[in-house]
Design an enzyme around this catalytic site. Structure first.
Site, PDB file in Angstrom:
ATOM      1  N   ASP B 309      47.471  -2.360 -49.234  1.00  0.00           N
ATOM      2  CA  ASP B 309      47.069  -2.835 -47.913  1.00  0.00           C
ATOM      3  C   ASP B 309      46.197  -4.062 -48.080  1.00  0.00           C
ATOM      4  O   ASP B 309      45.336  -4.096 -48.951  1.00  0.00           O
ATOM      5  CB  ASP B 309      46.275  -1.743 -47.187  1.00  0.00           C
ATOM      6  CG  ASP B 309      47.197  -0.863 -46.379  1.00  0.00           C
ATOM      7  OD1 ASP B 309      48.164  -1.415 -45.808  1.00  0.00           O
ATOM      8  OD2 ASP B 309      46.967   0.355 -46.328  1.00  0.00           O
ATOM      9  N   SER B 386      35.362 -14.407 -26.211  1.00  0.00           N
ATOM     10  CA  SER B 386      34.039 -13.828 -25.977  1.00  0.00           C
ATOM     11  C   SER B 386      33.050 -14.981 -25.903  1.00  0.00           C
ATOM     12  O   SER B 386      33.409 -16.133 -26.135  1.00  0.00           O
ATOM     13  CB  SER B 386      33.666 -12.883 -27.130  1.00  0.00           C
ATOM     14  OG  SER B 386      33.506 -13.636 -28.316  1.00  0.00           O
TER      15      SER B 386
END
Lengths: 563, 698, 188
Positions: B309, B386
């Protein structure tokens, strides 16, 4: 050693190294069904064979079917040779009117030729009719060699294929081996030998009155045809008792050179066939190199032994049992080659060789007939050792072992061990028992350590399917005929069957592609390791026995002792 | 537990091992190992012969010593196994301790009652509150709690367990530190994770692994060959004695033949084989990895494809700001300032990395805003941006700084009537092309520039992958990123291949594909959706923090939940096989010297002429051993002591370096092959000198 | 059962192919091209078969060159060597007997090939040294004068076969041919 000796060895080596790869490539084409040089001139013979025998050429067999075909076929072959012998007196082509062969000897001889051993308890010229020699022995010379090739091909396919259950068609493999390889080569060699003076006739023996007025029977018969295949098929069963020491079987240095070349040619070529078939020519060369090195080492040792003087009997040059036209060097070249290959023909009497040369011959056989070895048999024999080597080496590089992409697991290892172990067990047990049985000891012609060597050699030769002998041992007794017959059977089929099991098992596996972590089988490290495994396993098994036979005899000879 | 592991030779441990090695003398135990069984039978026969002589009233000193050392050989082998098992047992003990007499709060028909933990069945519901020990493996079905899993992981930091999602699995034996959870038991009694672990560590259920079986066959085969060689030697000796007119019955005796046999059969590897296997699993445990079978440890050595991963393994796990690229007419410093402002209240790792970068580059102090001054606008999937709104004292919005996805900011800017500069578009595209994440910073209609967020590849990982490549292992990175990003990171990390936008199905398919091509694949995973892939992989390492499904599917569990562990696992697997191979080679190579010791001892006088002291085979006594007795005894003693000597090596494993197979082989052949030939010559000679000096033999 | 049938057909076919057709083919080639060799390389003089040039004949008369010792006393039915090993007492005895049998008057060492029995027992050759070694005996038995001795020596040279293409095999003298030539020399 003279310069001429070295030149003869060189000539032999060069001829072998030049011819073997060419023949190897040719055979690869033949066995993979690709068009080749002989497919046009001889294709009809292959096709007619399939038609007459009802062989579906493109139907492939599982290892069980393959083994069953092989066993039935060999069983029938045995039966025919056996029956020909015990009835030969009533059959045609028996100009010497030789009697029927006793059944025990017939059993031994039939087994011997069916298993490609060609151990001879009999003397050809005084025991077997022309018909028996031709229709019995010559045929088995061909088909037992082809059987070896077939098993080799089955094993190769097992290694090559992935996730399948079939490993080829036994009949097709047999047919192609005989029609395209053994038969054409035999015709060429047969004619060449004929030109040199090897007899080939159906006329009976000729009785002559010698210059000094005695009567002498000159034996004749269809020898050239049989000698050709006996050399090519690593059979080794001589037409005459003295085998290729006999002047009518091996009359000139030229015939000797050709016969020696034929002896190693196909086994050596098969290493290249193998390399080609598994698409790793370098691996083929490495196997050849390993075989060659072991052969060469044996040759060097033997030469040293033969060129040492013998204080025991007071000889500086040991020519006992040798023929003058060949001399020491050709006798040693032959003795090393014939025991390296599972041939077993001789051009000098092995029993009279120096202890070192005799010991090398014996050790060559004990190693399992893998230094070139029998036609096909040498390859599948050495592949068993390759598997064992790969197993150890694989562990040492931290991977579960694999060979040419195939994982070597318990099943393969089990069979490998059986194939290596059983012949060795037969040699040790047989020789051990014979050493203390009075009935077995009464056959000995030599005393002291040489007697032990004779027994050891006999069982090695039988279990290793070699066929040569320390012929001081009178092997034509019920005990030896039966026991050695059984040893030959075990030595042959206890290797063939495990090989076929392995072929079946490997064929069903997946192939893992090689990586940097894979242990490579086509470099010198592998070659050295393989040599190490072969010699160490062989030496550890047989050192005690050899120590009390040829090794101690060598020291005793130097000390001038006689028995 | 592994953290507090005892030293290799703990005193109490050794004591127990000594006791065990005697217990293992039971024929049924010995029969499991054919090599040592032959040795055991040999020891028994010599002892019986010795006993018979004793009854007859003679004390055959030589026979006595041989039988004694044969017993030692067997005991030493047993000891090796016992030590290896003992180390595991000690670890298992500590696990067991905590489990005894544990009571569970069983919930039945909404009523709580106390029940013994060992009676819990699958499907039972239990309650755990602060300081309760979770009685068995289960799944949190209600609540959230922090759990101390140090009992099994050795990691003191507590972990969060909550219902639903990937963090719902709890393990029996761990302790709840805070809050209350309701758990559904998922394991039958006796088959909980801890039970399995204990069984595994204790070696109780230890089965021979495939390669161990194959090697045992080789060893058994060799044993049979040597058995025959030695048995028939008796006959050959009889023949020779007759031929030489000599009486060899004084030296070619049954005890001597047995001594020769035991020296020849591969007792070294035979005696250490099971210890090697146990120690391999043990080494994994030390790395905090629990292998569910020895088979998977072996398979680990064969792995040639690693599926890793990206996040957490290859990269640090979070994208970090790496540069500020200002829009035209804006200075970089200004951009940094605004970007920092936009991120001051952003507690995400990305946000913090922006603050840090601004500080590092321009020394801006990160002053926190008081709530009255500004309002933090968090990132949402809808707004995809944001930022922060800063108010004047009068509540008027002074600034409305945003950072976010280029598309979203562009729409915002254009809605405000501003223009999104074409240069910024170029910058955004360039960053995306290189696998980075562009964050555009804007205030209302003014675009300040772009922050380049980058996946930071872990330091040293590239070297690690190069090492793996040398070992012949291909690395494949799995990432949810788009192919462009994935390719850039793959290039930077030096992996061989990658799967971008990976779905669980894609992972599974890739594993199957590699396996079809004959590769052996290892992967790590933690989510339930990783379970199929973990099960499919040849070595599936589940993270302990993962779901129960993942832990069930994998054949190893990493208690540290560290995906890089895979690399160590592969090394341990290789080491295990290498140790077997090396000691087998060593064992066989030893035989050469033993022949040189024993054969001249047995046959040194054979064919000696009257008057002379020795026969031809005395020349084989190249070690110049003192006497036949001393030679045979020295060989037997060496053979026994070498087992003891090699126990540490068997437990530790031979050293492994990431090298090509050819180099490894050459090195091991040199050390264990050539060394195996030479070592016994030295050892046997030394022992000979010592026992002669100690007057143990004539 | 089907396998057995196939096996039976196959072995029958192979017997015909390799056991009958192939030997007959080679025999046919022999008939056509190598008649003399195929029939045993016989030496025929005026319709009388004198022997095979490849098979040693027994010579005990000192007036002839003697071939190598034979373990089968030059009887080809069957052929064979002594098979005595290198530490054999019988071999030592045989060698002593042969040494004294061949020993020359001047006491020169006997060539090894005359001390050792051949492998086949029928070795038709001796080394040129062995031939020259026997020259004295033959010459004195035949009471040859100096010129005749020289002629005999050149006869040995004449019947000495060199290694093929200078490499293969050893120099050797065919005893039967030499003796036949010797007789014709004497007749002249």
């Amino acid at each position: 050693m003279s310069t001429n000796d070295i030149l003869q060895i060189l000539a032999y080596v060069i001829a072998l190294i030049v011819l073997a790869p060419i023949l190897g490539q040719f055979m690869a084409r033949v066995f993979t069904g690709k068009p080749h040089l002989l497919s046009r001139p001889l294709g009809w013979l292959e096709r007619i064979t399939y038609r007459l025998c009802g062989i579906p050429a493109n139907h492939e067999m599982s290892w069980r079917q393959y083994a069953a075909s092989l066993l039935w076929f060999n069983g029938l072959g045995f039966l025919i040779v056996f029956i020909l012998q015990i009835t030969q007196h009533w059959l045609p082509m028996n100009p010497q009117h030789l009697p029927n062969v006793p059944w025990v000897l017939s059993f031994n001889t039939a087994v011997s030729f069916m298993t490609n051993t060609n151990w001879q308890s009999y003397a050809g010229e005084t025991t077997l009719s022309y018909l028996t020699q031709m229709a019995g022995l010559t045929v088995q010379n061909f088909v037992s060699a082809a059987t070896g090739i077939a098993v080799f091909l089955a094993l190769t396919r097992g290694i090559l294929r992935k996730t399948t259950s079939v490993i080829g068609n036994f009949w097709v493999d047999m047919t192609r081996s005989i029609v395209y390889v053994l038969l054409p080569l035999s015709v060429i060699l047969g004619v060449a030998l004929l030109s040199q003076g090897v007899v080939q006739t159906l006329s009976p023996a000729v009785t002559v009155t010698t210059v000094e007025g005695q009567s002498q029977d000159i034996p004749l018969g269809p020898a050239a045809s049989q000698v050709a295949i006996k050399q090519l098929g690593t059979n080794g069963g001589g037409y005459f008792n003295a085998n290729s020491a006999h002047p009518l079987e091996n009359p000139t240095p030229v015939s000797n050179f050709l016969e020696m070349l034929a002896l190693l040619l196909i086994p050596a070529a098969l290493t290249f066939t193998y390399g080609k078939m598994v698409s790793n020519r370098k691996h083929g060369w490495i196997i050849f190199a390993v075989m060659f090195s072991l052969w060469f080492g044996g040759l060097a040792l033997s030469l040293y032994g033969e060129y040492s003087s013998n204080p025991s009997v007071g000889l500086n040059t040991n020519l006992e049992g040798k023929e003058i036209r060949f001399g020491t060097v050709n006798s040693v070249l032959w003795s090393v080659s014939t025991t390296a290959a599972s041939n077993g023909s001789v051009n000098a009497m092995h029993s009279s060789l120096s202890p070192i040369a005799g010991g090398v011959a014996m050790f060559n056989i004990m190693l399992g007939e893998i230094i070139f070895g029998g036609v096909g048999a040498g390859m599948y024999g050495i592949l068993l050792h390759v598997l064992l080597t790969v197993f150890l080496a694989g562990l040492m590089v931290g991977r579960t072992p694999e060979y040419l992409g195939k994982k070597i697991e318990a099943r393969e290892i089990q069979m490998t061990i059986l194939g290596i172990l059983i012949p060795n067990a037969v040699i040790l047990l047989g020789a051990g028992v014979a050493c203390v049985l009075p009935i077995a000891l009464s056959s000995l012609a030599n005393q002291g350590p040489h007697g032990l060597s004779e027994i050891l050699y006999a069982f090695s030769s039988a279990a290793g399917n070699n066929g040569s002998a320390f012929a001081g041992l009178n092997a034509n007794t019920d005990f030896y005929n039966i026991v050695l017959g059984i040893a030959m059977l075990i030595g042959r089929f206890a290797v063939i069957l495990p090989c076929l099991v392995i072929a079946g098992s490997l064929a069903s596996k997946k192939v893992s592609p090689p990586s940097a972590g894979t242990f490579a089988t086509d470099n010198s490290t592998f070659a050295v390791l393989l040599i190490g495994v072969i010699t160490i396993v062989g030496a550890l098994t047989f050192l005690p026995a050899l120590g009390l036979g040829p090794i101690i005899e060598h020291f005793l000879m130097i000390a001038g002792r006689i028995f | 537990m592994a953290k507090s592991s005892t030293g290799q030779f703990d005193r109490a441990l050794l004591g127990a091992a000594v006791k065990d090695s005697f217990r293992k003398l039971h024929p049924r135990a010995e029969m499991r190992n054919p090599v040592m069984f032959v040795c055991w039978v040999g020891a028994l026969i010599t002892s019986v012969l010795f006993g018979i002589d004793l009854i007859k009233g003679v004390f055959p000193e030589f026979e006595f010593q041989i039988s004694l050392w044969l017993w030692f050989t067997v005991l030493f082998a047993n000891f090796a196994e016992a030590v290896a098992e003992g180390r595991g047992k000690a670890q298992a003990e500590s696990l067991k301790k905590g489990r005894t007499q544990l009571m569970a709060r069983l919930l039945e028909n909404n009523k709580e009652r106390l029940a013994s933990a060992t009676t819990l069945k699958k499907g039972d519901i239990v309650i755990c509150e602060t300081n309760d020990i979770i009685p068995s493996d289960g799944e949190v079905i209600e609540g959230i709690a922090s759990v101390d899993e140090s009992a099994i992981t050795g990691e003191s930091a507590p972990v969060i367990r909550e219902s639903g999602g990937d963090r719902s699995a709890v393990t029996g034996g761990t302790r709840v530190i805070s809050d209350r959870i309701i758990i559904r038991i998922t394991a039958e009694p006796g088959s909980t994770f801890i039970d399995k672990m204990i069984a595994l560590i204790e070696g109780a259920k230890r089965q021979k692994t495939p390669n161990e079986i194959a090697l045992s066959i080789v060893l058994a085969g060799l044993t049979i060959i040597f058995l025959l060689a030695v048995a028939t030697l008796k006959f050959f000796a009889d023949y020779s004695g007759t031929a030489a007119n000599q009486d060899l019955s004084g030296i070619v005796t049954v005890p001597v033949l047995i001594a020769l046999l035991v020296c020849l059969i591969p007792t070294t590897i035979g005696g250490l084989l099971s210890a090697i296997g146990i120690a391999g699993i043990d080494r994994l445990v030390k790395q905090n990895v629990i292998a569910k079978s020895g088979r998977s440890v072996e398979a680990a050595g064969d792995i040639d494809v690693l599926l890793l991963d990206k996040t957490g393994t290859i990269t640090l796990g979070n994208r970090m700001a790496s540069e500020f690229i200002p829009a035209p007419m804006i200075t970089e410093q200004h951009l940094a300032e605004v970007a920092q402002l936009a991120s001051l209240s952003d507690e995400t790792p990305e946000g913090r990395s922006i603050v840090v970068l601004a500080k590092e580059k321009y020394g801006f102090r990160a002053e926190s805003l008081t709530p009255s001054q500004g309002k933090f606008i968090p990132f949402t999937a809808v707004s995809r941006m944001s930022g922060v709104d800063i108010f004047e004292d009068d509540g008027q919005v002074m600034m409305s700084v945003r950072k976010g996805d280029a598309e979203a900011i562009k729409i915002m800017v254009e809605n405000e009537g501003g223009e999104f500069p074409i240069e910024v578009v170029g910058t955004v595209n360039r960053i995306a092309r290189h696998g980075g994440t562009p964050l555009v910073v804007a205030d209302g209609k003014d675009v300040f520039g772009v922050i380049h967020l980058k996946d930071m590849v872990k330091g040293g990982i590239k070297e690690r992958f190069a090492e793996l490549r040398r070992m012949g292992i291909k690395t494949i990175m799995i990432t949810g990123d788009n192919p462009l990003t994935a390719a850039a990171i793959a290039a930077e990390a030096g992996v061989d291949d990658f799967i971008a936008q990976a779905t669980p199905e894609a992972k599974l398919e890739r594993i199957r594909e590699e396996q079809r091509a004959g590769h052996l694949v290892a992967m790590t995973g933690d989510g339930t959706n990783d379970a199929p892939a973990l099960a499919q992989a040849d070595v599936g390492v589940a993270m302990n923090t993962g779901t129960q499904a993942a832990r069930e599917a994998g054949n190893m569990v990493d208690l540290d939940s560290n995906p890089t562990k895979l690399i160590q696992i592969v090394e341990i697997g290789k080491q295990l096989l290498m140790t077997r191979g090396a000691l087998t080679t060593f064992s066989i190579a030893n035989d050469v010297a033993k022949y040189f010791a024993i054969l001249p001892a047995m046959f040194g006088t054979l064919y000696a002429t009257s008057g002379s002291t020795g026969g031809p085979l005395l020349a084989m006594n190249i070690m110049h051993l003192h006497s036949p007795e001393s030679a045979i005894l020295s060989a037997v003693i060496f053979n026994a002591l070498i087992i003891i000597t090699l126990i540490p090596l068997a437990l530790r494993g031979v050293s492994y370096r990431a090298e090509s197979a050819a180099k490894l082989l050459r090195r091991n052949l040199f050390i264990y092959g050539l060394g195996g030939v030479i070592a016994p010559f030295v050892g046997i000679k030394a022992i000979d000198v010592m026992i002669v000096a100690a007057k143990l033999v004539k | 059962m089907k396998t057995l049938l196939t096996a039976l057909k196959f072995i029958m076919l192979m017997t015909v192919l390799t056991g009958i057709a192939y030997p007959l083919l080679i025999t046919g080639v022999g008939r056509l091209f190598f008649v003399r060799q195929a029939e045993g390389s016989l030496i025929i003089d005026g319709g009388k078969i004198l022997g095979s040039e490849l098979i040693a004949q027994k010579f005990t008369d000192p007036r002839y060159f003697w071939p190598r010792p034979s373990a089968v006393d030059y009887n080809p039915q069957p052929s064979g060597g002594s098979n005595l090993g290198p530490t054999s007492a019988s071999l030592k005895d045989s060698i002593m007997v042969r040494r004294s049998r061949f020993a020359a008057a001047d006491g020169a060492p006997v060539p090894a090939d005359l001390l050792c029995a051949s492998g086949s027992g029928l070795d038709p050759h001796i080394s040129p040294e062995a031939a020259r070694y026997q020259l004295d005996r033959v010459a004195s038995a035949r009471q040859l004068d100096k010129a005749q001795r020289t002629a005999l020596l050149s006869l040995i040279d004449k019947y000495t076969e060199a290694p093929t293409i200078g490499i293969l095999g050893q120099s050797r003298v065919n005893v039967l041919w030499l003796n036949l030539a010797l007789d014709s020399l004497g007749r002249r």
